[in-house]
Motif scaffolding. Structure first.
Motif, short mmCIF file in Angstrom:
data_model
loop_
_atom_site.label_atom_id
_atom_site.label_comp_id
_atom_site.label_asym_id
_atom_site.label_seq_id
_atom_site.Cartn_x
_atom_site.Cartn_y
_atom_site.Cartn_z
N CYS A 1 93.32 42.86 -1.84
CA CYS A 1 92.25 42.78 -0.86
C CYS A 1 91.11 42.21 -1.76
N ASP B 1 90.70 38.06 6.95
CA ASP B 1 90.38 39.60 7.59
C ASP B 1 91.57 40.38 7.86
N SER B 2 92.65 39.72 8.27
CA SER B 2 93.87 40.50 8.80
C SER B 2 94.57 41.20 7.54
N THR C 1 92.62 44.01 6.18
CA THR C 1 92.59 45.16 7.26
C THR C 1 94.11 45.71 7.30
N ASN C 2 95.12 45.05 6.64
CA ASN C 2 96.19 45.68 6.93
C ASN C 2 96.54 46.64 5.26
N ARG D 1 93.97 47.85 4.04
CA ARG D 1 93.34 49.30 4.03
C ARG D 1 94.09 50.23 4.68
N ARG D 2 94.67 49.83 5.90
CA ARG D 2 95.74 50.39 6.80
C ARG D 2 96.83 50.98 5.85
N THR E 1 86.68 48.17 0.38
CA THR E 1 85.69 48.15 1.72
C THR E 1 84.70 47.18 1.26
#
Length: 824
Positions: free
Chosen positions: A768, A784-785, A788-789, A791-792, A824
């Motif tokens: 990240c 961004d994806s 996001t993945n 973090r998921r 984050t």
């Protein structure tokens, strides 16, 4: 000046002074300030101490009062008892008229007597338990000291010293230790080891068993040692005894026929040895001996008497034989074992000794014994006239043939221990029914030599071989071997004598490995002989301890003699071999090794195991694992074909090091190399193993690759590996299914789950951050994806960690949350 006048103040002070001297109760004390302060401190300390002492009394009073006891009355009673006597002596009596005082006194005396009795009983019990504990600890300590007495270098020597005048090579270790500089075996031990090797090879090849006593005698002759050669001649002669039939070894050894044969063999040895001595004396001085004439024992005896005249004879009773005393000729014919020659001499002089001629012929004809009537007549004649005869040879011959006067030592003719032994053995009767004091039974003679005479009488410490001979020829084999084994330089001879007797099934051995060297069991008692057992296993292990590290092959030959002795349900050979392998670490030499095709190259133990080598290796592997030598145990389990145990133990070894790097943990690289080698070989050879163990093993190998990539900071490759393993959920929808799958994993995988989670979360954080740094320079939707993945993925890992039915380390969850926050 305002206020009270000075005169008034002075008047008041005088009044106060007058009041102090006015006869008050308290005396006037003059103290300074420091003295007043010290006095106050002392009063304060006394008050606090009194309060502290009073508090336990208050608590005791409350406790006793709650139980309905009157504290003041109890205190008064105790004061009465303690004031009577502090040593619990009986109280003084009171007057006869004071009935109440008398009863009270008697009651208190009874209480004191009970207290004193209980005190004495307690002291005795404590002392008894104390000494029992100390003796038990000392026995354990003695056992450990004995096992460690002989070190590998042979430098420790706590055995009894042999006197300096004993210069024979028996008592001196050869300076030439061995051809092999690593060996700690001396020349005697090497020669014996070669003979033992030959003996075992013949047994293992299925050929005719050799006589171990003959082989050891050949070794002694090679060393050109007269004393040891004579020892082995004696052992060989005794072991040639004809075995009797019995259900067990103890019944055969204590049977009347066997004991009778053993006594006869002992006499045969003593007679042959003396015959050789006579020949040596005669041939050494031929001009004096004047042997000549027809060969035979009679001429030899006459020549011997010319060389060594019978000076002790004070008178020639009943004539002579060509100038030699008649009874001396008869005695030496019997002493040399030629009874036929003695009968010939007696017959030739039958006109002089008609009665003895009859008895002598009967003695020879009936196998060295007389009928009861003949023996009684001979004893009567001995008491009437022969006992007072000036000819010691005549009294000796009568005592031998008629077994007269068993207490006479015949010192004039039996000047050496061997002569005394032969004379007494000739009188011995192997019979359990002979309780008459005039009959010399074997058991009575054995006790006479050991208990009445003992080691000091025969000067055993200066001449141990002589005392060994005395014990051995009187059928006390076990005691003789134990005595000889006390001397370090003679222990090799004692051990091989024990093995020779054991090979002929003549040695009584102890049942327990941990028994003393000599033990006596009540069940073995026999009226015919003294029965003792030798701890053969302990003797052999004590002997081999000196050289088993440097010469393990030779040690194996000795352990082979213990193959039929059981300990803890297994052969003592296996037990000793297992310990030998662990101590030496010579796995390949002793147990063999695996070839590239999976076959096993035989080791030194294969010839002793008769095809059961894998059972032995499995035992060694189990013992090695129990000792904590797990890597060696993996090798041994693999060597004996225990593949499931190999992988299971290897899994336990890999688990603690799996999350480390090769540089941080020194054992990791070695274990990884071992695991990869075994995995490749098992795959190529299609080795069948348990499914659960195999799956755990391969999963650990994959995790090794994952952590190698993780420590190499290869983020994407490491994440690809962990995703392929499908251990962790990447989405919230997979959490429940992964938790269910986690329950099926073995403990080795479960113990590593926290490290796997933290490593995966760290990799996601790095991914990240890398993507965020990339986004600062180039803005893309794909960046961004990715975050996001990640973090998921991280959120699913935290949820997964919280739902696991496994207790994670305390800080693992906190660190996972911290890493998630960093995304984050």
């Amino acid at each position: 000046m305002s206020g009270v006048a000075f005169d008034d103040i002075l008047q008041q002070a005088e009044q106060l002074n007058t009041g102090l001297d006015g006869g008050a109760e308290l005396p006037r004390v003059q103290r300074n300030i420091q003295q007043l302060l010290d006095a106050g401190q002392r009063l304060r300390s006394k008050t606090s101490t009194a309060q502290d002492n009073a508090q336990p009394q208050i608590n005791a009073a409350l406790l006793l009062s709650s139980k309905g006891q009157d504290v003041p009355k109890i205190s008064d009673r105790l004061k009465t008892l303690t004031s009577a006597s502090e040593t619990f002596e009986p109280l003084d009596t009171v007057g006869d008229t004071d009935i109440e005082g008398f009863l009270r006194n008697e009651r208190e005396n009874a209480i004191l007597a009970v207290v004193e009795e209980q005190k004495q009983r307690t002291f005795l019990d404590v002392e008894k338990r104390h000494w029992q504990t100390r003796l038990s600890e000392w026995d354990t300590e003695k056992q450990q000291l004995l096992n460690k007495l002989i070190g590998a270098d042979g430098s420790l020597n706590f055995s009894r010293e042999v006197s300096e005048h004993m210069s024979t090579s028996v008592y001196k270790t050869s300076g030439n230790v061995s051809v092999n500089p690593r060996s700690t075996m001396d020349q005697w031990e090497l020669n014996y080891a070669r003979q033992v090797h030959i003996y075992n090879d013949r047994i293992l090849d299925g050929g005719i068993h050799l006589n171990l006593a003959d082989l050891c005698r050949a070794a002694a002759e090679k060393m050109k040692d007269v004393n040891v050669t004579a020892l082995w001649k004696m052992v060989k002669c005794v072991t040639d005894v004809q075995a009797s039939i019995g259900s067990s070894l103890i019944s055969r050894r204590t049977s009347k026929p066997m004991l009778h044969n053993l006594v006869n063999q002992a006499l045969t040895y003593l007679e042959k040895a003396y015959l050789d001595y006579m020949q040596t004396c005669v041939y050494a001085r031929p001009h004096i001996a004047q042997l000549g004439g027809a060969p035979g024992t009679i001429n030899l005896v006459k020549s011997f008497l010319r060389v060594q005249p019978a000076n002790t004879v004070q008178g020639y009773e009943d004539g002579d034989v060509d100038g030699a005393p008649l009874w001396a000729v008869i005695f030496y014919c019997m002493r040399s074992g030629d009874l036929d020659a003695a009968v010939e001499v007696v017959k030739h002089n039958e006109h002089i000794i008609p009665e003895f001629s009859m008895w002598m012929q009967e003695y020879v004809r009936e196998g060295k014994k007389l009928s009861s009537s003949s023996e009684n007549k001979m004893k009567i004649q001995y008491k009437r006239s022969v006992r007072t005869s000036p000819d010691p040879y005549k009294t000796a011959v009568y005592c031998i043939v008629g077994r007269c006067d068993i207490n006479d030592v015949h010192g004039e003719v039996a000047q050496k221990a061997e002569d005394y032994l032969w004379l007494k053995l000739s009188q011995v009767v192997v019979d359990e029914s002979s309780a008459h004091p005039d009959v010399l039974t074997l058991s009575r003679f054995q006790k006479l030599l050991v208990e009445d005479y003992g080691e000091s009488h025969f000067n055993a410490m200066s001449n141990p071989l002589l005392y060994f001979q005395i014990l051995f020829l009187t059928c006390q084999f076990e005691k003789a071997i134990e005595f000889l084994s006390r001397f370090e330089n003679l222990r090799s001879h004692a051990t091989h004598v024990a093995l020779a007797l054991h090979s002929h099934e003549l040695l009584l051995t102890a049942d327990s490995l941990h028994a003393k060297m000599i033990t006596t069991e009540a069940a073995d008692e026999s009226p015919l002989t003294v029965v003792e057992r030798l701890n053969l296993s302990r003797l052999v292990m004590l002997y081999t301890r000196k050289f088993e590290i440097t010469d393990p092959r030779e040690a194996l030959n000795y352990f082979h003699f213990l193959r039929n002795i059981q300990t803890d349900g297994q052969s003592l050979f296996i037990h000793c071999t297992s310990e030998l392998v662990r101590e030496t670490g010579e796995f390949e030499m002793l147990l063999g090794r695996l070839n590239a095709d999976g076959s096993r190259k035989p080791g030194a133990v294969d010839k002793y195991c008769a095809g059961d080598t894998k059972l032995l290796i499995a035992k060694v592997a189990s013992d090695t694992e129990a000792k904590g030598l797990n890597e060696d145990a993996v090798y041994l389990y693999d060597l004996c074909g225990k593949h499931d145990q190999t992988l299971a133990l290897l899994n336990r070894l890999l688990c603690p090091v799996i999350s480390s790097s090769d540089n941080s943990h020194p054992d990791r690289a070695r274990l990884k190399s071992m695991a990869l080698t075994i995995a490749e070989r098992y795959r190529n050879q299609s080795v069948e193993t348990s499914r659960n163990v195999r799956s755990t093993f391969h999963l650990l190998l994959d995790l090794l690759v994952f952590f190698d990539l993780y420590h190499a900071n290869r983020v994407e490759q490491a994440l690809d590996v962990v995703n392929e393993l499908q251990m962790l959920p990447s989405t919230m929808e997979q959490v429940q299914s992964k938790v269910s799958i986690f329950k099926t994993y073995s403990d080795e995988i479960r113990q590593s789950i926290s490290d796997i989670l933290l490593a995966t979360m760290t990799l996601l954080t790095k991914r990240c951050k890398l993507q965020q740094n990339l986004n600062k320079s180039v803005t893309t939707k794909s960046g961004d994806s990715v975050c996001t993945n990640a973090r998921r993925y991280a959120r699913s890992l935290i949820t997964f960690a919280g739902m696991l039915p496994y207790h994670l380390p305390g800080d693992a969850t906190a660190r996972l949350v911290q890493l998630e926050v960093q995304m984050t």
